[in-house]
Scaffold this motif. Structure first.
Motif, short mmCIF file in Angstrom:
data_model
loop_
_atom_site.label_atom_id
_atom_site.label_comp_id
_atom_site.label_asym_id
_atom_site.label_seq_id
_atom_site.Cartn_x
_atom_site.Cartn_y
_atom_site.Cartn_z
N ASN A 1 -6.48 2.27 -8.12
CA ASN A 1 -7.57 3.14 -8.57
C ASN A 1 -7.16 4.60 -8.53
N TRP B 1 -12.60 6.57 -2.26
CA TRP B 1 -11.50 6.11 -3.11
C TRP B 1 -11.71 4.69 -3.61
N ASP B 2 -12.66 3.95 -2.99
CA ASP B 2 -12.98 2.61 -3.48
C ASP B 2 -13.76 2.66 -4.78
N ASP C 1 -6.49 -1.20 -3.78
CA ASP C 1 -7.88 -1.51 -3.45
C ASP C 1 -8.04 -3.02 -3.41
N SER D 1 -12.42 -6.02 -4.72
CA SER D 1 -11.99 -4.68 -5.11
C SER D 1 -12.91 -4.05 -6.16
N ASP E 1 0.84 -1.20 0.00
CA ASP E 1 0.00 0.00 0.00
C ASP E 1 0.87 1.25 0.00
N HIS F 1 1.47 3.95 -3.05
CA HIS F 1 1.11 5.35 -2.79
C HIS F 1 2.28 6.27 -3.18
N ARG G 1 -5.66 10.28 4.08
CA ARG G 1 -7.07 10.62 4.30
C ARG G 1 -7.29 11.69 5.37
N ASP H 1 -6.86 5.27 -4.60
CA ASP H 1 -6.67 4.12 -3.73
C ASP H 1 -5.47 3.35 -4.27
N SER I 1 -6.08 10.65 -1.01
CA SER I 1 -5.72 9.25 -1.11
C SER I 1 -6.08 8.53 0.18
N GLU I 2 -6.34 7.23 0.07
CA GLU I 2 -6.60 6.45 1.28
C GLU I 2 -5.44 6.54 2.25
N GLU I 3 -4.24 6.63 1.70
CA GLU I 3 -3.07 6.71 2.57
C GLU I 3 -2.77 8.14 3.01
#
Length: 270
Positions: free
Chosen positions: A106, A228-229, A91, A204, A47, A51, A71, A88, A67-69
């Motif tokens: 994603n 982000w999903d 994902d 995913s 992950d 990123h 957030r 993401d 980004s999810e990382e």
């Protein structure tokens, strides 16, 4: 935004997804440790590496990134962004840990709350899905080698337009790791109209891609997801002629909300 501007950003997003996917595969083929975030969701070095690889390209565009990382950006700041990337890096971390190949990278471009571009890369299959305003939605196989050599025009010419016509029974797709009772009930309702309907399970954002490419007819998601999903898949589905809407009012999902949690939604023919 002009078509030329969007073309440049689409090429950037495609390159970034491939770069992120390469980092993921490098971890995937070796042993790796699993950490757990505060919400008990899994996190791996893949992950983080994906990123970082993605950010190297997207930071050069001057468009802010959610980004999810990353957030933790305050809504007060995000609300001032009319245009942003929603990313993401990996994902389907649970699928990654299971080593079943059903995970993706994603990247979406969101303008005033609506996705206008989406790119999804499936590292294990080396398949790229992408869609954008004015370009439609397309799928490219053996993507990594082709992207490293080609311009966007070459990528467009080498890819296939979505959806593809397929002869099959009515097909529903659901989550491999997050099937809910409400989703099961929805499937039973569909079977009253289509008794021979089949259910397929995927991890995913591959589920949205299946509808966009014509492999499935509907994907209901009656369980939690984050922006982000879905943002990238939403764009790909939209420009393939499908819609991603809330079941209660049939309105499309919105992005860069104060609460980044998505409501329930259905991906279906527009």
């Amino acid at each position: 935004m002009t078509t030329a501007d969007l073309k440049v950003l689409l090429q950037d997003a495609i390159v970034a997804t491939i770069d992120g996917g390469k980092e993921i595969l490098d971890v995937y083929v070796n042993e790796f440790d699993v950490e757990y975030k505060e919400d008990n969701s899994p996190l791996t070095i893949a992950d983080k590496r994906a990123h970082n690889a993605i950010m190297k390209t997207l930071e050069k565009t001057g468009v802010p990134v959610l980004s999810e990382e990353g957030r933790s950006i305050a809504f007060e700041e995000r609300s001032k962004w009319p245009l942003l990337w929603v990313v993401d890096p990996l994902d389907g971390t649970k699928e990654f840990i299971k080593r079943n190949g059903e995970f993706t990278v994603n990247i979406a471009l969101v303008k005033n709350g609506a996705p206008i571009m989406g790119v999804i890369y499936v590292p294990v299959e080396d398949t790229l899905y992408f869609g954008a305003d004015g370009f439609g939605s397309r799928r490219l196989t053996e993507a990594a080698a082709k992207i490293s050599k080609n311009t966007l025009e070459d990528t467009l010419n080498a890819s296939d337009a979505l959806p593809e016509k397929q002869k099959r029974v009515f097909t529903m797709v659901g989550s491999r790791s997050h099937m809910s009772d409400e989703t099961a009930q929805y499937f039973e309702g569909i079977r009253k109209e289509y008794p021979d309907a089949e259910v397929m399970s995927r991890g995913s954002s591959l589920k949205i891609c299946m509808v966009a490419e014509g492999s499935a007819d509907v994907y209901p998601r009656f369980a939690p997801t984050m922006e982000w999903d879905t943002a990238a898949g939403h764009a790909i589905a939209k420009y393939a002629g499908f819609e991603v809407v809330r079941p209660d009012d049939n309105l499309p999902l919105e992005y860069n909300k104060e609460d980044l949690l998505n409501p329930w939604f259905i991906v279906k023919k527009g």
